[in-house]
Design a protein around this motif. Sequence first.
Motif, PDB file in Angstrom:
ATOM      1  N   ASP A  29       0.829  -1.213   0.000  1.00  0.00           N
ATOM      2  CA  ASP A  29       0.000   0.000   0.000  1.00  0.00           C
ATOM      3  C   ASP A  29       0.860   1.258   0.000  1.00  0.00           C
ATOM      4  O   ASP A  29       0.515   2.265  -0.610  1.00  0.00           O
ATOM      5  CB  ASP A  29      -0.928   0.025   1.216  1.00  0.00           C
ATOM      6  N   ASN A  30       1.972   1.194   0.688  1.00  0.00           N
ATOM      7  CA  ASN A  30       2.834   2.370   0.805  1.00  0.00           C
ATOM      8  C   ASN A  30       3.886   2.466  -0.292  1.00  0.00           C
ATOM      9  O   ASN A  30       4.560   3.493  -0.388  1.00  0.00           O
ATOM     10  CB  ASN A  30       3.517   2.394   2.171  1.00  0.00           C
ATOM     11  N   LYS A  33       3.317   5.387  -2.573  1.00  0.00           N
ATOM     12  CA  LYS A  33       3.653   6.621  -1.862  1.00  0.00           C
ATOM     13  C   LYS A  33       5.161   6.784  -1.761  1.00  0.00           C
ATOM     14  O   LYS A  33       5.677   7.894  -1.918  1.00  0.00           O
ATOM     15  CB  LYS A  33       3.058   6.608  -0.450  1.00  0.00           C
ATOM     16  N   GLN A  34       5.858   5.683  -1.500  1.00  0.00           N
ATOM     17  CA  GLN A  34       7.307   5.768  -1.363  1.00  0.00           C
ATOM     18  C   GLN A  34       7.953   6.276  -2.639  1.00  0.00           C
ATOM     19  O   GLN A  34       8.853   7.108  -2.588  1.00  0.00           O
ATOM     20  CB  GLN A  34       7.897   4.397  -0.991  1.00  0.00           C
ATOM     21  N   SER A  36       6.599   8.184  -4.934  1.00  0.00           N
ATOM     22  CA  SER A  36       6.307   9.617  -5.086  1.00  0.00           C
ATOM     23  C   SER A  36       7.114  10.431  -4.073  1.00  0.00           C
ATOM     24  O   SER A  36       7.579  11.530  -4.385  1.00  0.00           O
ATOM     25  CB  SER A  36       4.821   9.895  -4.962  1.00  0.00           C
ATOM     26  N   TYR A  37       7.290   9.903  -2.856  1.00  0.00           N
ATOM     27  CA  TYR A  37       8.111  10.591  -1.857  1.00  0.00           C
ATOM     28  C   TYR A  37       9.556  10.698  -2.339  1.00  0.00           C
ATOM     29  O   TYR A  37      10.195  11.750  -2.207  1.00  0.00           O
ATOM     30  CB  TYR A  37       8.093   9.852  -0.520  1.00  0.00           C
ATOM     31  N   GLU A  40       9.782  13.313  -4.958  1.00  0.00           N
ATOM     32  CA  GLU A  40       9.700  14.650  -4.357  1.00  0.00           C
ATOM     33  C   GLU A  40      11.021  15.023  -3.682  1.00  0.00           C
ATOM     34  O   GLU A  40      11.483  16.160  -3.782  1.00  0.00           O
ATOM     35  CB  GLU A  40       8.554  14.692  -3.343  1.00  0.00           C
ATOM     36  N   ILE A  80      11.672   7.326   4.406  1.00  0.00           N
ATOM     37  CA  ILE A  80      10.862   6.884   3.264  1.00  0.00           C
ATOM     38  C   ILE A  80      11.019   5.376   3.081  1.00  0.00           C
ATOM     39  O   ILE A  80      10.038   4.651   2.901  1.00  0.00           O
ATOM     40  CB  ILE A  80      11.249   7.638   1.974  1.00  0.00           C
ATOM     41  N   GLU A  85       4.828   7.547   6.710  1.00  0.00           N
ATOM     42  CA  GLU A  85       3.907   8.357   5.928  1.00  0.00           C
ATOM     43  C   GLU A  85       4.118   9.823   6.280  1.00  0.00           C
ATOM     44  O   GLU A  85       4.193  10.187   7.447  1.00  0.00           O
ATOM     45  CB  GLU A  85       2.456   7.956   6.208  1.00  0.00           C
ATOM     46  N   LYS A  87       2.238  13.045   5.976  1.00  0.00           N
ATOM     47  CA  LYS A  87       0.915  13.583   5.670  1.00  0.00           C
ATOM     48  C   LYS A  87       0.991  14.967   5.038  1.00  0.00           C
ATOM     49  O   LYS A  87       0.154  15.324   4.219  1.00  0.00           O
ATOM     50  CB  LYS A  87       0.057  13.614   6.929  1.00  0.00           C
ATOM     51  N   GLY A  89       3.659  16.093   3.347  1.00  0.00           N
ATOM     52  CA  GLY A  89       4.565  16.075   2.210  1.00  0.00           C
ATOM     53  C   GLY A  89       6.034  16.164   2.606  1.00  0.00           C
ATOM     54  O   GLY A  89       6.391  16.519   3.722  1.00  0.00           O
TER      55      GLY A  89
END
Length: 175
Positions: A29-30, A33-34, A36-37, A40, A80, A85, A87, A89
Amino acid sequence: MIYSRVESKIYDDNISDFEIKRYLEYYFDNSVKQVSYLNELDNIVGRDYDTLLISRVKKKYPILQDRDIVGIIFNIHGEIIEAKEFKKGIKHEFKRQCLLKSEDKKAKCRLNLNKFVEGSGDSFSKLIEFKKLSKKDGMIIVSQIEEDISKGLIQPEWIDSVFITKCFNDYNERE
């Protein structure tokens, strides 16, 4: 990456099948996100730590050196990888950690200054006498140093007897 994280949990913690399933779901699930992190974070770093955000941080927190910023980037990268997480950014987390590092370094500066002024026996008093200054002049010098610390202009490792003596000499020249 996800497989190695779960595998290390299995071997290190000797966890059950149910927990393995839970960890796999969590890491999958993460994983989006990882990525995209990490992207970023790459945008913050730029090619050579030369982005506008880093320039602004250096200007806002002059006490931060390049090695501090690199350390913050590596710290965020590790978080990361650990699937934390963010939240608000990565950019917010970077600024938050820069603020914390800056305040930490200022606290170390104040501690080093207080150790020298209050904790080194009577050497501070002797320095005042040797330079033929009053106790009030000594406290003025200390307050000037504290002001520079609050502005982030002094590194913790700079504060020693040589630095204090230099400040006294500069004060004598001005007066």
